[in-house]
Motif scaffolding. Structure first.
Motif, short mmCIF file in Angstrom:
data_model
loop_
_atom_site.label_atom_id
_atom_site.label_comp_id
_atom_site.label_asym_id
_atom_site.label_seq_id
_atom_site.Cartn_x
_atom_site.Cartn_y
_atom_site.Cartn_z
N ALA A 102 113.13 26.75 -31.90
CA ALA A 102 113.49 27.39 -30.61
C ALA A 102 115.16 27.65 -30.65
CB ALA A 102 112.99 26.35 -29.56
N GLY A 103 115.37 28.78 -30.32
CA GLY A 103 116.83 29.36 -30.30
C GLY A 103 116.94 30.02 -31.60
N THR A 104 116.84 31.36 -31.77
CA THR A 104 117.02 32.03 -33.07
C THR A 104 118.33 32.25 -33.06
OG1 THR A 104 114.84 33.03 -32.67
CG2 THR A 104 116.42 34.14 -34.30
N GLY A 105 119.09 32.51 -32.24
CA GLY A 105 120.70 32.84 -32.21
C GLY A 105 120.78 34.09 -33.43
N ASN A 106 121.88 33.72 -34.31
CA ASN A 106 121.98 34.52 -35.45
C ASN A 106 121.32 34.57 -36.59
OD1 ASN A 106 124.27 35.67 -34.05
ND2 ASN A 106 125.53 35.83 -35.96
N ALA A 107 120.17 33.79 -36.30
CA ALA A 107 119.18 33.74 -37.61
C ALA A 107 119.73 33.17 -38.78
CB ALA A 107 118.65 35.19 -37.79
N GLY A 108 120.73 32.18 -38.51
CA GLY A 108 121.30 31.71 -39.85
C GLY A 108 120.41 30.59 -40.22
N LEU A 159 110.22 29.11 -24.47
CA LEU A 159 109.35 28.27 -25.16
C LEU A 159 108.45 28.12 -24.75
CD1 LEU A 159 109.34 27.04 -28.01
CD2 LEU A 159 110.60 24.96 -27.10
N SER A 160 108.16 27.48 -23.34
CA SER A 160 107.06 27.04 -23.11
C SER A 160 105.73 28.24 -23.02
CB SER A 160 107.20 26.55 -21.76
OG SER A 160 107.62 27.26 -20.70
N ASN A 161 106.17 29.41 -22.82
CA ASN A 161 105.33 30.41 -22.95
C ASN A 161 105.04 30.85 -24.27
OD1 ASN A 161 104.98 30.41 -20.09
ND2 ASN A 161 106.80 31.72 -20.11
N ALA A 162 105.97 31.01 -25.18
CA ALA A 162 106.01 31.41 -26.55
C ALA A 162 105.37 30.47 -27.43
CB ALA A 162 107.41 31.78 -27.09
N SER A 176 91.26 29.27 -25.29
CA SER A 176 90.51 28.73 -24.32
C SER A 176 91.23 27.23 -23.79
CB SER A 176 88.97 28.64 -24.56
OG SER A 176 89.00 28.00 -25.69
N LYS A 177 91.36 26.49 -24.83
CA LYS A 177 91.93 25.13 -24.64
C LYS A 177 93.32 25.23 -24.00
CE LYS A 177 89.75 23.55 -28.70
NZ LYS A 177 90.05 22.99 -30.17
N LEU A 178 94.18 26.25 -24.12
CA LEU A 178 95.51 26.25 -23.53
C LEU A 178 95.50 26.70 -22.28
CD1 LEU A 178 97.72 27.67 -26.68
CD2 LEU A 178 97.91 25.12 -25.53
N ASP A 179 94.39 27.94 -22.05
CA ASP A 179 94.12 28.45 -20.69
C ASP A 179 93.51 27.28 -19.82
OD1 ASP A 179 94.83 30.70 -21.23
OD2 ASP A 179 92.93 31.55 -21.96
N PHE A 180 92.88 26.44 -20.22
CA PHE A 180 92.34 25.45 -19.42
C PHE A 180 93.70 24.40 -18.96
CE2 PHE A 180 91.00 20.64 -19.46
CZ PHE A 180 90.24 20.82 -18.23
N VAL A 181 94.46 23.93 -19.95
CA VAL A 181 95.80 23.17 -19.51
C VAL A 181 96.46 24.00 -18.47
CG1 VAL A 181 97.73 22.11 -20.40
CG2 VAL A 181 95.70 21.81 -21.67
N ALA A 182 96.48 25.39 -18.60
CA ALA A 182 97.55 26.13 -17.68
C ALA A 182 96.76 26.17 -16.54
CB ALA A 182 97.60 27.63 -18.23
N ASN A 183 95.71 26.19 -16.34
CA ASN A 183 94.92 26.27 -14.90
C ASN A 183 95.12 24.86 -14.22
OD1 ASN A 183 94.19 28.99 -15.57
ND2 ASN A 183 92.32 28.45 -16.31
N ASP A 184 94.65 24.06 -14.90
CA ASP A 184 95.00 22.83 -14.35
C ASP A 184 96.30 22.26 -13.80
OD1 ASP A 184 94.12 20.24 -13.37
OD2 ASP A 184 93.56 19.35 -15.42
N SER A 185 97.23 22.99 -14.52
CA SER A 185 98.73 22.81 -14.21
C SER A 185 98.94 23.42 -12.84
CB SER A 185 99.66 23.23 -15.24
OG SER A 185 99.56 22.64 -16.44
N MET A 214 118.63 23.98 -28.23
CA MET A 214 118.80 24.14 -26.81
C MET A 214 119.66 22.99 -26.07
SD MET A 214 115.00 23.24 -25.90
CE MET A 214 114.34 24.90 -26.34
N PRO A 215 120.23 23.17 -24.97
CA PRO A 215 121.09 22.38 -24.35
C PRO A 215 120.23 21.15 -23.89
CG PRO A 215 120.94 24.26 -22.87
CD PRO A 215 120.34 24.74 -24.23
N MET A 216 119.08 21.24 -23.15
CA MET A 216 118.15 20.25 -22.80
C MET A 216 116.72 19.98 -23.30
SD MET A 216 119.25 20.51 -18.68
CE MET A 216 118.86 21.91 -18.34
N PRO A 217 116.71 19.66 -24.75
CA PRO A 217 115.51 19.69 -25.38
C PRO A 217 114.33 18.77 -24.68
CG PRO A 217 117.31 18.31 -26.85
CD PRO A 217 117.78 19.02 -25.81
N TRP A 218 114.73 17.83 -24.08
CA TRP A 218 114.06 16.64 -23.58
C TRP A 218 112.94 17.43 -22.47
CZ3 TRP A 218 119.24 16.27 -23.50
CH2 TRP A 218 119.96 16.33 -22.43
N ILE A 219 113.59 18.45 -21.85
CA ILE A 219 112.67 19.27 -20.89
C ILE A 219 111.32 20.06 -21.52
CG2 ILE A 219 112.65 21.11 -19.24
CD1 ILE A 219 115.43 20.82 -18.59
N GLN A 220 111.65 20.31 -22.90
CA GLN A 220 110.62 21.04 -23.56
C GLN A 220 109.54 20.09 -24.56
OE1 GLN A 220 109.63 23.82 -22.91
NE2 GLN A 220 111.12 24.85 -21.85
#
Length: 316
Positions: A102-108, A159-162, A176-185, A214-220
């Protein structure tokens, strides 16, 4: 791309390319036509052209990955080779592994990971900024004629979508499993973290390692570590110790062990032979003509970031 190094004490190096028959590179000592480089073997010596003749001398080389990361054009500050090599070691990845970045940046770091997983593995890298992602793809394409491109899958967005898109590209049955979680959310007003605790067992672990720049990884993290295989690692790249403290506190809620927090110190030394300018006496002048100089170089690398290594120790 080739590396052009001055044949002098400084040995200043520059990346030039892609090479074309009509192209040229300007230096303080003259012009170097690309045609004078094309077809030359590694370590060949060439000279710059001026109106009055030839001037200076340069050595043509293939850039190492470290050279390329340090000298290529940048849109973001790269993860330097010292940290990238440490991250690869901390993830304990090898040929055939799948890694999420998460966070490609300059791809180093992306290229270091791609080299580690090999052609039978894959690096799935996510970048929110579209111009940055396109620049990163271009940099990867120009290193060793794009040899690492087949090992990398680039994704644009949050990241949460990708990560859902990435997971479904690996295992189509997850859609289908991820759609189920998203719909429940969407219908449940409870904490999103609680929803992933309820439904996380639906997700098959897919990745052998995860890197979060990323600056706040605990969110993701609650949405990400469910895709990590058991007993495997997440490495977070954090510039400030306050970020590390907040991450460690957050991990108390999840089945993640904070296994290591490191800062990579890379100290370069000058070790070379030097002539003795003023020998104490004539006898010494005849016997000793040189001496060894050993000292830290004048361009030490300062602090870049803390690397926090997390190990997944159980399900949600």
């Amino acid at each position: 791309m080739v590396l052009l190094r001055e044949s002098s004490k400084t040995g200043k190096a520059t990346l030039i390319g892609p090479l074309t028959l009509e192209g040229q590179y300007g230096t303080t000592k003259g012009i170097i036509p690309h045609a004078s480089i094309i077809g030359k073997p590694p370590r060949a010596r060439i000279k710059a052209e001026t109106k009055s003749g030839y001037n200076g001398q340069y050595i043509v080389q293939f850039p190492t990955l470290a050279d390329y990361v340090l000298l290529c054009t940048r849109q973001r500050t790269p993860i330097y080779p010292k940290d990238a090599s440490a991250i690869v070691s901390m993830l304990d990845i090898s040929d055939g592994d799948r890694v999420l970045e998460a966070g490609t940046g300059n791809a180093g770091l992306t290229m270091y990971l791609a080299r580690a997983v090999g052609q039978s593995g894959k690096v799935y890298t996510v970048e929110r900024n579209k111009p940055t992602l396109l620049h990163a793809q271009n940099l990867v394409a120009h290193f060793q004629r794009g040899s690492l491109l087949p090992n990398i899958s680039f994704h644009h967005g949050d990241l949460s979508n990708a990560i859902s898109e990435t997971a479904c590209s690996i295992d189509s049955s997850l859609a289908s499993k991820l759609d189920f979680v998203a719909n429940d959310s969407a219908t449940d007003q409870s904490d999103p973290e609680d929803l992933w605790k309820q439904h996380g067992n639906l997700i098959a672990p897919l990745f052998d390692g995860i890197v979060l720049d990323m600056p706040m990884p605990w969110i993701q993290l609650p949405r990400v570590f469910v895709f990590l295989k058991l007993d495997r690692f997440i490495v977070c790249y954090l510039p400030n110790i306050s970020q590390v403290m907040q991450l460690v506190r957050a991990c108390l809620r999840w089945p993640l062990i904070v296994e290591d927090v490191i800062e990579v110190d890379w100290r370069s030394w000058d070790v070379k032979v030097a002539a003795v300018r003023n020998p104490e006496n004539a006898a010494q002048a005849n016997e000793i003509n040189d001496a060894m100089v050993c000292r830290p170089s004048h361009n030490p690398m300062s602090h870049t970031a803390f690397l926090v290594k997390l190990r997944k120790c159980g399900g949600i």
